[in-house]
Every structure is written in C-alpha cells, then in structure tokens.
Motif scaffolding. Sequence first.
Motif, short mmCIF file in Angstrom:
data_model
loop_
_atom_site.label_atom_id
_atom_site.label_comp_id
_atom_site.label_asym_id
_atom_site.label_seq_id
_atom_site.Cartn_x
_atom_site.Cartn_y
_atom_site.Cartn_z
N GLU A 128 44.92 38.51 51.89
CA GLU A 128 45.69 38.68 50.95
C GLU A 128 47.31 38.75 50.91
N SER A 161 38.49 27.23 45.16
CA SER A 161 37.05 27.67 44.60
C SER A 161 37.47 28.42 43.52
N ASP A 162 38.24 28.04 42.65
CA ASP A 162 38.58 28.72 41.50
C ASP A 162 37.97 28.42 40.17
N SER A 163 37.98 29.22 39.39
CA SER A 163 37.15 28.71 37.82
C SER A 163 37.48 29.88 36.91
N SER A 201 34.17 35.18 54.92
CA SER A 201 33.34 35.90 54.08
C SER A 201 31.71 35.72 54.29
N GLY A 234 40.75 33.17 47.21
CA GLY A 234 39.28 32.94 47.57
C GLY A 234 38.89 33.10 48.85
N SER A 235 37.83 33.80 48.88
CA SER A 235 37.21 34.21 50.11
C SER A 235 37.06 32.92 51.07
N ARG A 236 36.75 31.66 50.49
CA ARG A 236 36.55 30.53 51.13
C ARG A 236 38.06 30.32 52.00
N PRO A 283 41.58 24.99 39.54
CA PRO A 283 40.18 24.71 39.88
C PRO A 283 39.87 23.00 40.20
N THR A 320 37.68 33.39 37.95
CA THR A 320 38.57 33.87 38.88
C THR A 320 40.11 34.09 38.47
N THR A 340 41.61 37.70 38.12
CA THR A 340 42.27 38.12 39.45
C THR A 340 43.32 37.60 40.14
N VAL A 341 43.40 36.16 39.91
CA VAL A 341 44.63 35.54 40.47
C VAL A 341 45.77 36.08 39.92
#
Lengths: 436, 436
Positions: free
Chosen positions: A332, A359-361, B86, A325-327, A381, A364, A367-368
């Motif tokens: 990467e 900050s996953d859900s 970000s 996550g960008s947070r 999450p 995301t 993508t992960v």
Amino acid sequence: MNTTDVKGFFASREQLEMADYLTLEYYVECVGNIDTALAHFCSEQSTAQWSRIGYDEDFRVRFGAKVIDLQILGEREQLSYPVTHSEKGTIHACRVTIAHPHRNFGPKLPNLLTAVCGEGVFFTPGVPIVKLLDISFPESYLREFDGPKFGIEGIRDLLQAYDRPIFLGVVKPNIGLSPEHFAHIAEESWMGGLDIAKDDEMLADVEWSTLAERSRQLGIARQRAEKATGEPKVYLANITDEVDRMKEQHDVAVRNGANALLVNALPVGLSAVRMLAKYTQVPLIGHFPFIAAFSRMENYGIHSRVMTKLQRLAGLDSIIMPGFGSRMMTPEEEVKENIAECLQEFGHIRRSLPVPGGSDSALTLETVYRKVGSVDFGFVPGRGIFGHPLGPKAGAASIRQSWEAIEQGTSLEAYAVGRPELEAMLPSGNGGNGKA
Amino acid sequence: MNTTDVKGFFASREQLEMADYLTLEYYVECVGNIDTALAHFCSEQSTAQWSRIGYDEDFRVRFGAKVIDLQILGEREQLSYPVTHSEKGTIHACRVTIAHPHRNFGPKLPNLLTAVCGEGVFFTPGVPIVKLLDISFPESYLREFDGPKFGIEGIRDLLQAYDRPIFLGVVKPNIGLSPEHFAHIAEESWMGGLDIAKDDEMLADVEWSTLAERSRQLGIARQRAEKATGEPKVYLANITDEVDRMKEQHDVAVRNGANALLVNALPVGLSAVRMLAKYTQVPLIGHFPFIAAFSRMENYGIHSRVMTKLQRLAGLDSIIMPGFGSRMMTPEEEVKENIAECLQEFGHIRRSLPVPGGSDSALTLETVYRKVGSVDFGFVPGRGIFGHPLGPKAGAASIRQSWEAIEQGTSLEAYAVGRPELEAMLPSGNGGNGKA
C-alpha cells in the motif's frame, strides 16, 4: 583503489554546486570495505578511469559521481538474494545518496537511464545487490523537459468533470471483439455514466480490429453518447506500436475520433513517450507493462516510484499504475508513493492524473478514494463494468451510484435500494464480474 | 474459474496450429491449485473476459493463451522472494510452456513485450513469482522482421578480419576527455592493432564532447591509422539519444567518420533499435544497460537470453553483453546461452556478433576464447588497453600478442619475451590496469 583514490568519490553537499547534479538514492548491499565498494560504485557509473596514463589530471572533480550521504542500515549474514559474485568480506546493507553530474549525459532520458541504472550501477565490484530508490532533479535540469501538455486540469477541462474522480473503463472482452461490437459496448458504458472508455493495454492495431476502423466506430459512438447524455466523453485509443509508426497512429486515431491516447510507456520506451508528448494533440495516458519485472523485489532493481517520476517527466498526462487491490501485489505504501509522484510539486512540470488500477468495481471505489485522499485520481474497472450481470451500461451506472453514495455519506447497501445496477454488485445481489 | 473455465486454457500442441502461436517458457511459483493459477495466468495475458455478458461465445479458441506443457518442479515452503500477495495454499515451483496467439498483437516489439511480460504476466492471482525464460517464434512471425543488416559477416568484411575474434576497445577515460584527446588515444590504439575503438556506453552527445566534433576528429584519426597500418579500422560512435534525434545522430556521425554505431538497446527501447536498424548505413552494435535490473534474480523477472534474442530480432549486428569476468556477476552458463542466442539458427535472421565483456585484458583472452568455443566473438577491454602502463598503443598490441600466442599454442609468458607490451600485462611485469 587506495585511500586517496577512494576519497575522490566522497564529498559533502556544501562542496558541490548541487544544480550540476542529480541526487540518486540507492539501497545497496556492500561486500567488504564499504567506502571502497561505494567509491567503485561512483567510479563505475561515471568516470571509471579518471586520468590518462602519464598525465597529472583528475576528471573526478567535474565528472565523478560522489557519495554525499551514507546510512549503514546494518550487517547481514547473507545477501538478500543469491547473486554470483567474487568479493569476500562482511556484508552491510546501506542507503547511499549519490550526487551524479548531469553534464555527463544531459537532459536525455535514454542517457539518464544508462547512467543511473546501467552497467556501472549493476556491475560494481563489491555491490552485488542494488535498488535505485529515487532520483531528484535540480530546477535547471527539469527546465529542459516540457512534461505533460494537458495534465490533470487539461483532462478535467476536456471532460468538464471537476471535484470528483475520473471514471475510466477497460472495454472487455479486451481481446477478440470486432470494432463494431467494441463500439457498441463502449457506447453503453458511456451511456451509463463512464467518462473514458479505453482499449486494454494489450489491444492495439491488429488485423481483426485495426486502429483506423476501431477509432472510426468509436468516434461515431462517442458522438452519439455525448449527444444523448449532454456530457463530453473520451475514447482512449491504444497507439502502442513500433516507435516509427506512433505519430502516424496518433494521426489516424485522433482524426477518426479518439480524443485521448494510451501508450505502454516501458515497452515503447520513455523516450518515445517524450517524443509523442511533444507531438500529441490530445491527452496521453500511460500504462505499466514491464515495470513489475524490475520493481517488485524489495531490495533489488528499480523502485516503481522512479518510473512514475520519469513517466511524468516524459510527459504523460495520466499514469495508470498498479493499485490497491490484493491482486496487484504492491505494498500500500508503494501505491501511495506512486500517486504522490503524480501530484506533488515537481518544478514547472504539470500534475499527472494517477490511475491506481486492478480488479476494481463499485465495491472498491470508496476504499481507493480514502486511500488516495483526494478526488484527483482516475478509477479504472474492467470486468467491474463490462462483466456486470446487467451489462456495461449498468456496470458504469453502478460506479457512478457508488460515487454518489460516497458523496452523500450513505452506505452502498442503503443507496442500492431501488438502484438495481448498484444492487447487483453487492455481495447480497446477483453479483459477479462475469466470467473470470 | 470453474473446471470448464480452466480447461479452456489448456491444450496440446497437436490441437493447435502452432504457426499461429509464440511459445513462451516461464518459471512460476503457484499458490494454491496449479491448474487454476495457470488458467488465470493464460487468461490475464490474453483474453481476460472471453465472452460478452449474455452472448454464447468463446474467444479463447482464437485468442486465448494456452498451457501446452507443465513440469511441476516441486513444493516449496515459501516463495523464492517475499512478495505481497493474497492467495493461500501450497506453493509449487513449475516450469510452464504457454502457446500465445500472436494475432493478439502482431509482429511489433512493444506489443509483444506487453503480452509476454506485461500486466497479465506479472499480476496473475496465485502467481506472485514469475520469470520469463524464453520465447520461440514460428517462421511466419520471424519473416516479418529484417534482423541485422550486416551481421557477423558484414562486420568481418568491413574490417577484412577473418578467422579470429574482433578486437574492440572502450576508450578510457570514458567520461571527461575532449574530442581531440579522445581521438589521439583512439588513434594510438588502432596503431597498436585494435579493430574498433569505441565510445563508452555512457558517452554520447554532450556539450563538452559533441558527437559532431568527436566523430569528425575520430574520422580523421581513423583515416590516418588506416593509412599507416594498411588495415581497415572502425570508430564505433555512441548515438544513444532521444529516439526522435537518433536518425539525425546517425547521419552526423556517419557523415563525419563513424563507420559503426553504438546504441543502448533497452534505454532507447527495442523498437527504436528496430527503427534504426532499418535506417542505418553502417553496423549497429548494442550495449546492455538496464537489463540486469530485471534479469539477475534466478527466479524472477526476465532471463537475459530473451533480451539477447529480441536484440538480434530488432536488428543489432553485434550485441555487447555481460561476460565471463567475475565482476559481471553472471553465471557462466547464462553467458554461454546469450552467446548461443547470437549465433544459432534463427530463421532467416543473420547472426549477430556476441561481445561478452567485463574487465578484460590480454590475460583473459584465452579463457574467453575457450569458453566461447569459436572465433566468432568480439573482445572488448577498456582499462585493459587504455590503462596499460605503456599507453594505449601498447595496450592494443598486448591484446594482439595474446591472440598470436593462442594461435601458436604458446604460453603468454613465453610469448612475452621480447614483447614489452605483453610482458607489462603479466603478473610478473609492471602490470596494472591504470587507476581503478
């Protein structure tokens, strides 16, 4: 140092019995003569004075760290970061490989850390900028460590969960809930499909939610959820505490109903993790506080990969780490390197379940999964489950629905039709991760 | 967060019962709206989701960290250091004071570290650059800690050494000497006037010099030196080891003749130091490996002052730290701050003997003394004693002669006449610190 002095700190791999050495990779910025700076770098981290005055002896042969590879990356106009130092001369950025004799300290984590990122390494004349990038261990050294007692396979067996990621959730609100309310929320999330409900890394044994009472309540709730769902569930209790209380905390939590334990690896120390890993009856999962303080600078400090490797060596069955996550402010490539450190061949040491978090859900997960490149990871999450507008049960369900969509090769949008839990997470839904 | 959400993370000291809070000072670089970034900064390090979904409750009142002071230092064109992040918007450098409720974690060092320099602090959206500058503790929190068992006064009583600095020496060669040779060299240095002969921080319990055998040999040598000089002497044994072996190492070393113990605080972990401080029968002295990895960048990481404070809180009777020498790459002001952290009022916690170290010798003693500004410090040469051209006894004598010159207000050059030990250290003498 004169030329002969300098030479004693250089060698080739062929000249050395490499089983006696750890191989250390450093990024360094050298000021002045490179060979002299690197000879000092080796001297300071091993035998800084290699003979007694008046004796014809040379401790460097057995005890000296030695440069075995050097790549000069280029000249720099100035150091990457301003540092008070005294040397004068051209600045060169280098990648240097050092063979460091492990007989100097033995198979002990605090002494290893002292040697590879201690005073010698960070206070070498002419080397004001250093980043420890990697450590490689010979088999003989690795054999002195047990590593994870359960590993990925042990966690999968406990949950009877195969061929898919492991779904964890950080119960939120993370700080302030009573044990009763905490247990209620965790139970809902298990009912919705979560594998592991966990304490936040900041929530441990506190007056308003003692570990004893929380684990008792969670143990009861877990059994109810297991009965209702027919699936094994895990309560991951945070036993991070003063090191002389951790075994007792292990006993209390496990006796009361926790079936995995969380520990903040750097705050308690890697050695305390190793102690606990020998002792534990349940999987031990590590969290990452403190590591960013010395790993975020590109050219200074200690690479997070080293910490992941050492956490696995110390015996963590699973390692929570900054994810994509960008947070999480982590490149990467670095996240992928840390995941690889958990999974790749490492002597006899078991694989550790990587849990790249942040900050996953439901949104995301794919993508992960694609970035990890296999199902061997944990997905964790917090507000993505416990801040779900329809509640924690729906939050957990949305994660499982997201995984089903991935398995079936269906878009989230299509799969959300008739599934309000997932639908609520879509940007088009009534979305939101609760207050944040 | 909306404006009301943000407001819940701001307060004034007057609104808070400050005894319930630690006061944290941070340097931060905020991207975008400052108040929003700082509200997130508080939220992430405390109650990240401050109510359950569907409940009218607000955990921020009791459990939220709150901004109580903010100083905007100015706008910046870019971050001090490049960091993947970000957020978009203007960058402001700020100094922010946070009141953090200690009920969230209690009087436990690993949990304290998790809160004040953990995930929340280093992974806040809009705050990619952070340095933890200081922590202040209310009396009620300090009372939960014992601090040093001996402190400066205890060390002075043990040595019967008052009104002067304490003279330590790191036996060199640091790595590679047999216990016999090590003891011989230490004995010479005691005979020359050293108070404390110490193991290097990298030398602990190894096959070629076990702690048991080394402390046995040093115990015998120490008694001989005490008899010969009529002065108490100290052998400072390094018991840095895996944390579950440290109490046993304490017992072995003390039984055999060590009368002070060295421990590498960060490599074993501050909590292990606290455990040991409760247990120890002799003064406990800390060394500083690992700290530079997160404290050297001016605007990122954790200030070394925080680590000095926490080491004192954990119970170290003396703290070895990077000193004034140019090799130590530490701004003079920072060294002075760390010395002050050992000596200043800190509730009921005893004073800890500061030992600012790094490439010292008879020639640097006066400078260090003037900069410290009192006799309450330890002076710790290595090669300055053990690399002395006339041997360790002369090396130790040169240090004591240097102090006599200072006491008498005489120049080193004048005092060196007829004193070959000191004379050999002068630039005009046959000088040199041995091979280095």
